[in-house]
Structures are given as structure tokens and as C-alpha cells.
Design a protein around this motif. Structure first.
Motif, PDB file in Angstrom:
ATOM      1  N   ARG A  21     -53.733  29.078  13.348  1.00 43.97           N
ATOM      2  CA  ARG A  21     -53.089  29.203  14.396  1.00 43.97           C
ATOM      3  C   ARG A  21     -51.253  29.020  14.229  1.00 43.97           C
ATOM      4  NH1 ARG A  21     -57.079  26.619  17.083  1.00 43.97           N
ATOM      5  NH2 ARG A  21     -55.751  24.836  17.741  1.00 43.97           N
ATOM      6  N   LEU A  22     -51.177  27.877  13.548  1.00 47.23           N
ATOM      7  CA  LEU A  22     -49.789  27.548  13.300  1.00 47.23           C
ATOM      8  C   LEU A  22     -49.195  28.726  12.160  1.00 47.23           C
ATOM      9  CD1 LEU A  22     -49.654  24.007  12.725  1.00 47.23           C
ATOM     10  CD2 LEU A  22     -48.525  25.121  14.451  1.00 47.23           C
TER      11      LEU A  22
ATOM     12  N   MET B 290     -43.328  25.843  17.944  1.00 52.45           N
ATOM     13  CA  MET B 290     -44.318  26.359  17.034  1.00 52.45           C
ATOM     14  C   MET B 290     -45.701  25.827  17.675  1.00 52.45           C
ATOM     15  SD  MET B 290     -42.703  28.172  14.862  1.00 52.45           S
ATOM     16  CE  MET B 290     -44.098  28.291  13.705  1.00 52.45           C
ATOM     17  N   PHE B 291     -45.879  24.418  17.747  1.00 51.81           N
ATOM     18  CA  PHE B 291     -47.195  23.806  18.319  1.00 51.81           C
ATOM     19  C   PHE B 291     -47.468  24.554  19.722  1.00 51.81           C
ATOM     20  CE2 PHE B 291     -45.885  20.068  15.695  1.00 51.81           C
ATOM     21  CZ  PHE B 291     -47.118  20.011  15.134  1.00 51.81           C
ATOM     22  N   ALA B 292     -46.550  24.879  20.578  1.00 54.96           N
ATOM     23  CA  ALA B 292     -46.833  25.387  21.775  1.00 54.96           C
ATOM     24  C   ALA B 292     -47.828  26.715  21.637  1.00 54.96           C
ATOM     25  CB  ALA B 292     -45.470  25.492  22.812  1.00 54.96           C
ATOM     26  N   VAL B 293     -47.057  27.546  20.760  1.00 54.46           N
ATOM     27  CA  VAL B 293     -47.836  28.875  20.506  1.00 54.46           C
ATOM     28  C   VAL B 293     -48.871  28.748  20.042  1.00 54.46           C
ATOM     29  CG1 VAL B 293     -47.492  31.071  19.135  1.00 54.46           C
ATOM     30  CG2 VAL B 293     -45.341  30.132  20.386  1.00 54.46           C
ATOM     31  N   ALA B 294     -49.392  27.667  18.884  1.00 55.03           N
ATOM     32  CA  ALA B 294     -50.396  27.707  18.485  1.00 55.03           C
ATOM     33  C   ALA B 294     -51.478  26.604  19.258  1.00 55.03           C
ATOM     34  CB  ALA B 294     -50.232  26.689  17.186  1.00 55.03           C
ATOM     35  N   GLY B 295     -51.164  26.359  20.615  1.00 55.06           N
ATOM     36  CA  GLY B 295     -51.918  25.672  21.525  1.00 55.06           C
ATOM     37  C   GLY B 295     -52.280  24.154  20.957  1.00 55.06           C
TER      38      GLY B 295
ATOM     39  N   LYS C 167     -63.230  19.130  12.811  1.00 54.20           N
ATOM     40  CA  LYS C 167     -63.706  20.286  12.995  1.00 54.20           C
ATOM     41  C   LYS C 167     -62.691  21.463  13.714  1.00 54.20           C
ATOM     42  CE  LYS C 167     -65.396  19.157  17.799  1.00 54.20           C
ATOM     43  NZ  LYS C 167     -66.425  18.999  18.470  1.00 54.20           N
ATOM     44  N   GLU C 168     -61.498  20.964  14.114  1.00 54.51           N
ATOM     45  CA  GLU C 168     -60.541  21.896  14.659  1.00 54.51           C
ATOM     46  C   GLU C 168     -59.369  22.258  13.501  1.00 54.51           C
ATOM     47  OE1 GLU C 168     -59.112  19.226  17.706  1.00 54.51           O
ATOM     48  OE2 GLU C 168     -60.552  20.017  18.983  1.00 54.51           O
ATOM     49  N   ALA C 169     -59.407  21.634  12.564  1.00 51.92           N
ATOM     50  CA  ALA C 169     -58.416  21.420  11.648  1.00 51.92           C
ATOM     51  C   ALA C 169     -58.220  22.756  10.785  1.00 51.92           C
ATOM     52  CB  ALA C 169     -58.593  20.627  10.305  1.00 51.92           C
ATOM     53  N   VAL C 170     -58.961  23.616  10.362  1.00 56.59           N
ATOM     54  CA  VAL C 170     -58.935  24.987   9.811  1.00 56.59           C
ATOM     55  C   VAL C 170     -58.326  25.846  10.932  1.00 56.59           C
ATOM     56  CG1 VAL C 170     -60.180  27.022   8.960  1.00 56.59           C
ATOM     57  CG2 VAL C 170     -60.680  24.832   8.192  1.00 56.59           C
ATOM     58  N   GLY C 171     -58.889  26.014  12.098  1.00 61.76           N
ATOM     59  CA  GLY C 171     -58.441  26.679  13.375  1.00 61.76           C
ATOM     60  C   GLY C 171     -56.892  26.405  13.536  1.00 61.76           C
ATOM     61  N   ALA C 172     -56.587  25.039  13.657  1.00 56.91           N
ATOM     62  CA  ALA C 172     -55.211  24.741  14.177  1.00 56.91           C
ATOM     63  C   ALA C 172     -54.267  25.191  12.919  1.00 56.91           C
ATOM     64  CB  ALA C 172     -55.258  23.153  14.181  1.00 56.91           C
ATOM     65  N   ALA C 173     -54.867  25.076  11.735  1.00 57.74           N
ATOM     66  CA  ALA C 173     -53.706  25.717  10.616  1.00 57.74           C
ATOM     67  C   ALA C 173     -53.779  27.091  10.433  1.00 57.74           C
ATOM     68  CB  ALA C 173     -54.514  25.096   9.111  1.00 57.74           C
TER      69      ALA C 173
ATOM     70  N   VAL D 197     -57.576  14.374  11.738  1.00 64.37           N
ATOM     71  CA  VAL D 197     -56.697  14.811  10.886  1.00 64.37           C
ATOM     72  C   VAL D 197     -55.127  14.977  11.681  1.00 64.37           C
ATOM     73  CG1 VAL D 197     -55.874  16.969   9.612  1.00 64.37           C
ATOM     74  CG2 VAL D 197     -58.588  16.265   9.919  1.00 64.37           C
ATOM     75  N   ALA D 198     -54.213  14.859  10.886  1.00 64.63           N
ATOM     76  CA  ALA D 198     -52.780  14.919  11.429  1.00 64.63           C
ATOM     77  C   ALA D 198     -52.271  16.229  10.864  1.00 64.63           C
ATOM     78  CB  ALA D 198     -51.768  13.768  10.865  1.00 64.63           C
ATOM     79  N   ILE D 199     -51.590  17.206  11.595  1.00 59.19           N
ATOM     80  CA  ILE D 199     -51.178  18.266  11.084  1.00 59.19           C
ATOM     81  C   ILE D 199     -49.719  18.370  11.482  1.00 59.19           C
ATOM     82  CG2 ILE D 199     -51.844  19.582  13.341  1.00 59.19           C
ATOM     83  CD1 ILE D 199     -52.491  21.947  11.447  1.00 59.19           C
ATOM     84  N   SER D 200     -48.906  18.732  10.703  1.00 57.82           N
ATOM     85  CA  SER D 200     -47.630  18.725  10.657  1.00 57.82           C
ATOM     86  C   SER D 200     -46.799  20.192   9.975  1.00 57.82           C
ATOM     87  CB  SER D 200     -46.767  17.461  10.368  1.00 57.82           C
ATOM     88  OG  SER D 200     -47.071  17.282   8.933  1.00 57.82           O
ATOM     89  N   LEU D 201     -45.490  20.417  10.593  1.00 61.29           N
ATOM     90  CA  LEU D 201     -44.983  21.436   9.770  1.00 61.29           C
ATOM     91  C   LEU D 201     -43.814  21.023   8.740  1.00 61.29           C
ATOM     92  CD1 LEU D 201     -44.555  23.538  12.899  1.00 61.29           C
ATOM     93  CD2 LEU D 201     -46.441  23.474  11.327  1.00 61.29           C
ATOM     94  N   ASP D 202     -43.563  21.799   7.714  1.00 66.22           N
ATOM     95  CA  ASP D 202     -42.503  21.494   6.927  1.00 66.22           C
ATOM     96  C   ASP D 202     -41.029  21.517   7.678  1.00 66.22           C
ATOM     97  OD1 ASP D 202     -41.200  20.742   4.467  1.00 66.22           O
ATOM     98  OD2 ASP D 202     -41.145  22.663   3.613  1.00 66.22           O
ATOM     99  N   GLY D 203     -40.200  20.700   7.415  1.00 69.77           N
ATOM    100  CA  GLY D 203     -38.863  20.743   8.119  1.00 69.77           C
ATOM    101  C   GLY D 203     -38.578  19.497   8.988  1.00 69.77           C
ATOM    102  N   GLY D 204     -39.482  18.183   8.435  1.00 72.66           N
ATOM    103  CA  GLY D 204     -39.247  17.164   9.556  1.00 72.66           C
ATOM    104  C   GLY D 204     -39.508  17.303  10.811  1.00 72.66           C
ATOM    105  N   ALA D 205     -40.980  17.731  11.046  1.00 77.07           N
ATOM    106  CA  ALA D 205     -41.420  18.039  12.503  1.00 77.07           C
ATOM    107  C   ALA D 205     -42.110  17.004  13.115  1.00 77.07           C
ATOM    108  CB  ALA D 205     -42.131  19.295  12.591  1.00 77.07           C
TER     109      ALA D 205
END
Length: 310
Positions: free
Chosen positions: A189-190, A220-225, A181-187, A165-173
Motif C-alpha cells: 500500500r505504501l 503517505m501513511f494516510a493514503v496507505a491507511g 500478517k499485515e506487513a506485506v499488505g502495508a508495504a 513489525v515497524a514500518i517506515s519510509l526513507d527520508g527520516g519519517a
């Protein structure tokens, strides 16, 4: 519970918004999937307790308009019997999740967006601190298939790919890659990272794009690990073609996103399995052939992909 809690924005069922024609209530329907019997029941509720007009919102939510305050308690009870009433207003407000509507029918889809949407909604409701997120903060789950969600506003974006799963943030990030299995937890954390970092900016941002513009996605990614893989998310594409007859489904659009209770009943009567609400002011009917397009056109739906109303 017998009195409506009035708010001036983001109406829900627990928190309606007052307008010139009465209260507006928004039903949050997981994955936009609506069974025909439930659709008929909603149409009846819209007629009994409102003015019979409904809106399809930009996140696939269904709004009831013109609801009378003296019938609000009865409406809550009826919505509860349909399984569409959250335990409280906070649980309702946090469920801002949009998912690709045809993951189970699109052979090009890379994953089941509906199943992941249910998991994410459950986790969001269970996470008390995340109820401090701004009212419009939302998530999208793109199955990687034909009906992409790149044109749909979302603060945190999940998109299925062959390698996870690719995870990104609004704002052209930049984008991070994670396992399913990590997708929900990552979302989550962000989302927590947003709550932690937004107060450090003046004026305090209310959406992810604004915060990314101030601090950068890497913070943002750093704080979310999470480890970004570099590259920049592309600009939002145009909405995918949805109107007309397709091998797996039929698609019609709603003029200005509005439909009547009678039109909702028509959709229920013509559906073969369920009704798929989309964030594009269009409705999809899986397993329905082109033969019913004239009936839908007569009922006031946009049935031609070249209709100028689109």
C-alpha cells in the motif's frame, strides 16, 4: 528472447546493461542465500559466457560482467535451470528486496526476515500496477538482530520488533506499527501511495525520500491507511561488523565488491551449508570455523576486521 534487451541502468538478467567489457547481468537472489552447488554453477556461467568477474551489489545482488551477446540466449537457459530466471523483465525488476542475512542463526533476531522477503517478493511480482515503480525503488526487511539494515538504502523499511513489525519510509519519517500478517499488505500500500502521489509533485520524485521531503510521511501513511505512532526514524547507522570469526558464522569482505569466478568456487568449497550475500560487500558462511580464514585470505578475501581496505 534470443536477443538481449539492452538498458542503460539497473541491469537484470532479462534486461542487461552494456558496458565497455560486454553485458552486465544482475542476479536477484532472494534473501541473499546461495547454495554451494548454485554458486559453483554461477561461477561456471561467469567463465563460459562472461569474463569471469562478478560484483556484489549494494542490495546483495550478484552481477556477472563481460557477458558476450552471442552467448546471451544460452546463458538465459542455464540461469533458468538454477531457478534464478524470472518470468519476465517486469517481475525481475520489481524484486528489489534486501533482508537481514542471519535471522535463522541470530538469537537476538525478532523474526524471520528471509521468510518475509519471499512473501513480499511473491506479492510484488503478482501486483501488476507496481511494475510502474522506478527501477531503483526498493524494500528492506530488518530482523531486529545484530546485523541491522539501517545503513542500507531502501524506500520502504520493515523491521521486526517484539510487538510486531515497524514500518517506515526513507527520508527520516515517523513509524507505524503493524502485525506480522499485515506487513506485506502495508508495504504494498505504501508503494501504491508513492505511485499515486509522486505525479502530484514537480519535478516528479523517483525515490521515497524525495517525495516524503515534499509531502511529509503523514500523507503517505494516510493514503496507505496506516497510523503513524510519532517519533522520527534515526539517522542511518554505520554498517555492522561482518568480517572475522563469530560463534555462528564466518565473515569475509570483497575488495571493492568484486570477486572472481574462482573465488566464488572457493566460497562454495569451504561452505558448510550455504553462502549468505550481504548488501555490505561482505559474504557470510554459516557454520564455518576460523580455521579456514587463512585460506580465504590467500584467495584474496578481506578476513581481518582492521583491514584498511574496509
Amino acid at each position: 528472447m534470443n536477443e538481449p534487451l539492452i538498458r542503460g541502468w539497473c541491469p537484470g538478467v532479462r534486461r542487461p546493461m552494456r558496458s565497455g567489457d560486454g553485458l552486465i547481468l544482475r542476479l536477484r537472489i532472494t534473501g541473499g542465500r546461495l547454495g554451494p552447488e548454485t554458486a559453483r554453477a554461477i561461477a561456471d556461467i561467469a567463465l563460459r559466457h562472461g569474463n569471469g568477474e562478478l560484483d556484489l551489489g549494494r542490495r546483495g545482488g550478484l552481477q556477472l560482467r563481460g557477458v558476450r551477446e552471442d552467448g546471451f540466449a544460452a546463458l538465459l537457459a542455464e540461469v533458468a535451470t538454477l531457478g534464478l530466471l524470472d518470468a519476465d523483465a517486469g517481475a525481475e525488476a520489481i524484486r528489489n528486496v534486501v533482508a537481514s542475512p542471519l535471522s535463522d542463526l541470530d538469537e537476538t533476531a525478532e523474526g524471520d526476515a528471509f521468510a518475509l522477503a519471499r512473501q513480499l517478493e511473491t506479492a510484488l511480482v503478482a501486483d501488476g500496477p507496481l511494475r510502474g515503480l522506478p527501477a531503483k525503488f526498493g524494500f528492506s526487511i530488518d530482523d531486529g538482530g545484530r546485523i541491522g539494515l539501517g545503513a542500507v538504502p531502501a524506500d520502504v523499511r520493515l523491521k521486526f520488533a517484539r510487538d510486531g513489525v515497524a514500518i517506515s519510509l526513507d527520508g527520516g519519517a515517523p513509524t507505524a506499527r503493524i502485525q506480522l500478517k499485515e506487513a506485506v499488505g502495508a508495504a504494498l500500500r505504501l508503494a501504491r501511495a508513492f505511485l499515486d502521489l509522486a505525479p502530484t509533485v514537480d519535478p516528479q520524485p523517483r525515490r521515497m525520500a524525495a517525495l516524503v521531503g515534499h509531502l511529509g510521511a503523514e500523507a503517505m501513511f494516510a493514503v496507505a491507511g496506516l497510523e503513524p505512532i510519532g517519533g522520527v526514524s534515526p539517522d542511518r547507522p554505520e554498517a555492522p561488523p561482518l568480517v572475522g570469526a563469530f560463534p555462528t558464522h564466518l565473515g569475509v569482505a570483497l575488495p571493492f565488491g568484486r570477486l572472481s569466478a574462482g573465488q566464488l568456487r572457493t566460497l562454495a568449497d569451504l561452505s558448510a551449508s550455504d553462502i549468505r550475500l550481504t548488501p555490505f560487500r561482505a559474504v557470510l558462511l554459516p557454520g564455518v570455523s576460523a580455521d579456514v580464514l587463512p585460506s580465504l585470505s590467500e584467495a584474496g578475501f578481506i578476513s581481518r576486521p582492521d583491514d584498511p581496505l574496509l
